[in-house]
Design a protein around this motif. Structure first.
Motif, PDB file in Angstrom:
ATOM      1  N   THR A   1       1.007  -1.303  -0.040  1.00  0.00           N
ATOM      2  CA  THR A   1      -0.134  -0.159   0.073  1.00  0.00           C
ATOM      3  C   THR A   1       0.858   1.208   0.005  1.00  0.00           C
ATOM      4  OG1 THR A   1       0.022  -0.138   2.465  1.00  0.00           O
ATOM      5  CG2 THR A   1      -1.924  -0.915   1.266  1.00  0.00           C
ATOM      6  N   ASP A   2       0.127   2.285  -0.202  1.00  0.00           N
ATOM      7  CA  ASP A   2       0.898   3.592  -0.097  1.00  0.00           C
ATOM      8  C   ASP A   2       2.125   3.947  -1.018  1.00  0.00           C
ATOM      9  OD1 ASP A   2      -1.203   4.506   1.299  1.00  0.00           O
ATOM     10  OD2 ASP A   2      -0.078   4.116   3.243  1.00  0.00           O
ATOM     11  N   ASN A   3       2.146   3.185  -2.108  1.00  0.00           N
ATOM     12  CA  ASN A   3       3.292   3.350  -3.127  1.00  0.00           C
ATOM     13  C   ASN A   3       3.037   4.832  -3.866  1.00  0.00           C
ATOM     14  OD1 ASN A   3       4.259   0.927  -2.473  1.00  0.00           O
ATOM     15  ND2 ASN A   3       4.571   0.083  -4.325  1.00  0.00           N
ATOM     16  N   ASN A   4       4.201   5.482  -4.119  1.00  0.00           N
ATOM     17  CA  ASN A   4       3.998   6.731  -4.582  1.00  0.00           C
ATOM     18  C   ASN A   4       5.103   7.428  -5.322  1.00  0.00           C
ATOM     19  OD1 ASN A   4       5.656   7.760  -2.356  1.00  0.00           O
ATOM     20  ND2 ASN A   4       3.996   8.857  -1.150  1.00  0.00           N
ATOM     21  N   ASN A   5       6.044   6.494  -5.672  1.00  0.00           N
ATOM     22  CA  ASN A   5       7.101   6.991  -6.333  1.00  0.00           C
ATOM     23  C   ASN A   5       6.944   6.737  -7.857  1.00  0.00           C
ATOM     24  OD1 ASN A   5       9.571   7.802  -7.055  1.00  0.00           O
ATOM     25  ND2 ASN A   5      10.754   5.940  -6.566  1.00  0.00           N
ATOM     26  N   GLY A   6       5.982   7.548  -8.451  1.00  0.00           N
ATOM     27  CA  GLY A   6       6.156   7.549  -9.893  1.00  0.00           C
ATOM     28  C   GLY A   6       5.519   6.212 -10.446  1.00  0.00           C
ATOM     29  N   VAL A   7       6.355   6.075 -11.677  1.00  0.00           N
ATOM     30  CA  VAL A   7       5.677   4.816 -12.342  1.00  0.00           C
ATOM     31  C   VAL A   7       7.007   3.887 -12.878  1.00  0.00           C
ATOM     32  CG1 VAL A   7       4.812   4.497 -14.712  1.00  0.00           C
ATOM     33  CG2 VAL A   7       4.319   6.538 -13.619  1.00  0.00           C
TER      34      VAL A   7
ATOM     35  N   THR B   1       4.070  10.905 -14.703  1.00  0.00           N
ATOM     36  CA  THR B   1       4.840  11.548 -13.494  1.00  0.00           C
ATOM     37  C   THR B   1       4.887  13.103 -13.661  1.00  0.00           C
ATOM     38  OG1 THR B   1       6.785  11.152 -14.985  1.00  0.00           O
ATOM     39  CG2 THR B   1       6.245   9.803 -13.206  1.00  0.00           C
ATOM     40  N   ASP B   2       4.678  13.674 -15.002  1.00  0.00           N
ATOM     41  CA  ASP B   2       4.688  15.052 -14.835  1.00  0.00           C
ATOM     42  C   ASP B   2       3.361  15.759 -14.097  1.00  0.00           C
ATOM     43  OD1 ASP B   2       6.989  15.222 -16.408  1.00  0.00           O
ATOM     44  OD2 ASP B   2       6.216  15.657 -18.264  1.00  0.00           O
ATOM     45  N   SER B   3       2.412  14.951 -14.063  1.00  0.00           N
ATOM     46  CA  SER B   3       1.140  15.577 -13.641  1.00  0.00           C
ATOM     47  C   SER B   3       1.057  15.009 -11.958  1.00  0.00           C
ATOM     48  CB  SER B   3      -0.017  14.991 -14.437  1.00  0.00           C
ATOM     49  OG  SER B   3      -0.841  13.953 -13.865  1.00  0.00           O
ATOM     50  N   MET B   4       1.545  13.852 -11.595  1.00  0.00           N
ATOM     51  CA  MET B   4       1.574  13.315 -10.298  1.00  0.00           C
ATOM     52  C   MET B   4       2.911  13.488  -9.345  1.00  0.00           C
ATOM     53  SD  MET B   4       1.008   9.183 -10.607  1.00  0.00           S
ATOM     54  CE  MET B   4       2.532   8.154 -11.010  1.00  0.00           C
ATOM     55  N   GLY B   5       3.890  13.653 -10.081  1.00  0.00           N
ATOM     56  CA  GLY B   5       5.038  13.684  -9.420  1.00  0.00           C
ATOM     57  C   GLY B   5       5.945  12.297  -9.411  1.00  0.00           C
ATOM     58  N   GLY B   6       7.149  12.220  -8.869  1.00  0.00           N
ATOM     59  CA  GLY B   6       7.856  11.027  -8.836  1.00  0.00           C
ATOM     60  C   GLY B   6       8.569  10.760 -10.131  1.00  0.00           C
TER      61      GLY B   6
ATOM     62  N   MET C   1      -6.801  11.418 -12.034  1.00  0.00           N
ATOM     63  CA  MET C   1      -7.817  12.340 -11.651  1.00  0.00           C
ATOM     64  C   MET C   1      -7.993  11.996 -10.302  1.00  0.00           C
ATOM     65  SD  MET C   1     -10.679  11.973 -14.630  1.00  0.00           S
ATOM     66  CE  MET C   1     -10.621  10.248 -15.277  1.00  0.00           C
ATOM     67  N   ASN C   2      -7.977  13.220  -9.653  1.00  0.00           N
ATOM     68  CA  ASN C   2      -8.206  13.381  -8.014  1.00  0.00           C
ATOM     69  C   ASN C   2      -6.907  12.383  -7.457  1.00  0.00           C
ATOM     70  OD1 ASN C   2     -10.577  14.730  -8.170  1.00  0.00           O
ATOM     71  ND2 ASN C   2     -11.631  12.934  -8.473  1.00  0.00           N
ATOM     72  N   GLY C   3      -5.670  12.495  -8.084  1.00  0.00           N
ATOM     73  CA  GLY C   3      -4.709  11.894  -7.488  1.00  0.00           C
ATOM     74  C   GLY C   3      -4.589  10.441  -7.823  1.00  0.00           C
ATOM     75  N   ARG C   4      -5.569   9.984  -8.455  1.00  0.00           N
ATOM     76  CA  ARG C   4      -5.477   8.338  -8.868  1.00  0.00           C
ATOM     77  C   ARG C   4      -5.541   8.110 -10.379  1.00  0.00           C
ATOM     78  NH1 ARG C   4      -9.562   4.818  -5.340  1.00  0.00           N
ATOM     79  NH2 ARG C   4      -9.017   5.785  -3.412  1.00  0.00           N
ATOM     80  N   PRO C   5      -4.923   6.855 -10.586  1.00  0.00           N
ATOM     81  CA  PRO C   5      -4.789   6.687 -12.078  1.00  0.00           C
ATOM     82  C   PRO C   5      -6.102   6.205 -12.662  1.00  0.00           C
ATOM     83  CG  PRO C   5      -3.539   5.215 -10.838  1.00  0.00           C
ATOM     84  CD  PRO C   5      -4.078   6.020  -9.814  1.00  0.00           C
ATOM     85  N   HIS C   6      -6.406   6.627 -13.578  1.00  0.00           N
ATOM     86  CA  HIS C   6      -7.832   6.025 -14.178  1.00  0.00           C
ATOM     87  C   HIS C   6      -7.416   5.516 -15.541  1.00  0.00           C
ATOM     88  CE1 HIS C   6      -9.497   8.483 -11.133  1.00  0.00           C
ATOM     89  NE2 HIS C   6     -10.723   7.975 -11.335  1.00  0.00           N
ATOM     90  N   MET C   7      -7.856   4.265 -15.677  1.00  0.00           N
ATOM     91  CA  MET C   7      -7.301   3.483 -17.065  1.00  0.00           C
ATOM     92  C   MET C   7      -8.764   3.211 -17.724  1.00  0.00           C
ATOM     93  SD  MET C   7      -5.348   2.794 -14.607  1.00  0.00           S
ATOM     94  CE  MET C   7      -3.490   2.178 -14.086  1.00  0.00           C
ATOM     95  N   THR C   8      -8.519   3.779 -19.205  1.00  0.00           N
ATOM     96  CA  THR C   8      -9.549   3.302 -20.154  1.00  0.00           C
ATOM     97  C   THR C   8      -9.183   2.218 -21.049  1.00  0.00           C
ATOM     98  OG1 THR C   8     -10.013   5.700 -20.411  1.00  0.00           O
ATOM     99  CG2 THR C   8     -10.657   4.480 -21.976  1.00  0.00           C
TER     100      THR C   8
END
Ligand code: FAD
Length: 330
Positions: free
Chosen positions: A2-8, A34-39, A130-137
């Motif tokens: 849980t709580d991983n936040n270091n980019g992609v 990463t440009d949009s969420m950091g990391g 979106m809202n800090g979460r990845p949304h996959m289409t």
């Protein structure tokens, strides 16, 4: 986990010491995310002969590259990759892990998800934060609709479809870190072994990078129809694909299959010959710039997706087209 936040983290497949195009396309997507969420963007490569791979991946957008250069990884084997890949993910702690939606990737991703106790979205075409979460289409209902999924756990694991993203032009001056990783794999613990591997002989241009792809379906009337398509492809420096129905009948190799459960192409020109245009097929070629169809049924579904349509018998039209191209080239 849980709580991983270091980019992609991007798992890049390497064939004959070269990262496959899809790996570079995913790096571009990772850069944008990463440009949009950091990391950071971390690229991971397994294989042998990876001396220049690190620089290539950095030039295409990676901040750091983890190289696992070991003869046991010379060929893809999911069970062999998993211990090292899981360890790398634990150390990097990425918010998102991207794997190619290739044969290897679709084998690896669910196993990795199980091991990490996270969820996986396969066959993704786009990813937005979106809202800090990845949304996959991705496609659903056999390619008739698109769904957007998100995740409650991290890392969010996704397989990405070929040609859904555009690779960044290489910037050789980009700086990044290359780390060589020692494998922790205990070969004795492996429950499966690859005993033989046969590489299908592929002449001409690779389907995914061809500017012109000619797809054949049941309307070709038999395997001979593919001979004509191959002749035309050779003349125009293109590649031949097929509908699943044609592959099922062994009219052509299974590797020709384009569509939801086959390969994805997005050439400048897709010529669909004797293909009805089922959504399952269009999921693999619908992003082509121009679609031209040959079909004997004026009401065939494929005409709705085509810029130009030829109503007629493919067995007359395609040999005539081959003849005309030959004359033009002479
Ligand atoms: C879960 C699932 C996944 C699938 N994945 C894929 C996939 O990845 N790729 C894929 O392709 N399919 C896939 N399918 C199958 C798909 O739904 C269709 O059945 C398939 O694409 C049909 O192939 P076709 O167009 O060659 O054949 P048909 O649907 O039989 O169409 C043949 C066409 O040829 C035309 N025709 C007939 N004679 C001539 C002639 N002499 N000259 C010109 N035209 C002629 C007919 O008018 C018709 O339009 C999948 C199905 C399922 C359920």
């Amino acid at each position: 986990m849980t709580d991983n936040n270091n980019g992609v983290l991007v798992v890049v497949e390497v064939l004959e010491s070269q990262p496959i195009d899809l790996g570079l396309e995913m790096l571009a997507l990772a850069r944008r995310l990463t440009d949009s969420m950091g990391g950071t963007v971390t690229a991971v490569a397994f294989g042998t002969g990876l001396e220049s791979t690190g620089e290539t991946l950095i030039a295409h957008g990676a901040d750091q590259v983890l190289i696992n250069d070991n003869s046991i990884f010379a060929n893809f084997h999911a069970e062999a990759w998993l211990p090292d890949l899981s360890k790398m993910i634990a150390e990097v702690a990425p918010a998102i892990v991207l794997i190619g939606h290739s044969e290897s990737g679709t084998d690896l991703a669910p196993r990795l998800a199980f091991r990490l106790d996270v969820d996986v979205a396969t066959g993704c075409e786009s990813i937005e934060i979106m809202n800090g979460r990845p949304h996959m289409t991705r496609s659903c209902f056999g390619g008739l609709a698109r769904e957007v999924v998100t995740f409650t756990k991290t890392p969010a694991l996704a397989t990405v479809r070929s040609k859904s993203q555009q690779a960044l032009p290489p910037m050789m001056e980009r700086a990044g870190e290359i780390k060589h990783v020692d494998s922790i794999l205990d070969e004795n613990s492996m429950r499966t072994r690859v005993v033989n591997r046969e590489t299908e002989k592929a002449d001409g241009v690779k389907m995914e990078s061809a500017k012109i792809v000619i797809g054949g379906g049941l309307g070709l009337g038999g395997p001979e129809g593919f001979k004509t398509l191959n002749e035309i492809a050779e003349l125009v420096d293109g590649a031949v694909g097929a509908s699943r129905a044609a592959c099922d009948l062994d009219w052509c190799p299974r590797s020709y299959q384009i569509g939801l459960s086959g390969r994805t192409v997005a050439p400048e020109l897709y010529i669909a010959v004797g293909i009805s245009g089922a959504s399952h097929h269009m999921a693999g070629c619908g992003n082509s710039k121009t679609i031209v169809s040959v079909n004997s049924d004026p009401n065939a579904e494929i005409f709705k997706s085509s810029r130009f349509g030829i109503v007629g018998n493919s067995q007359e039209i395609m040999p005539a087209l081959a003849e005309e191209i030959r004359k033009l080239k002479a």
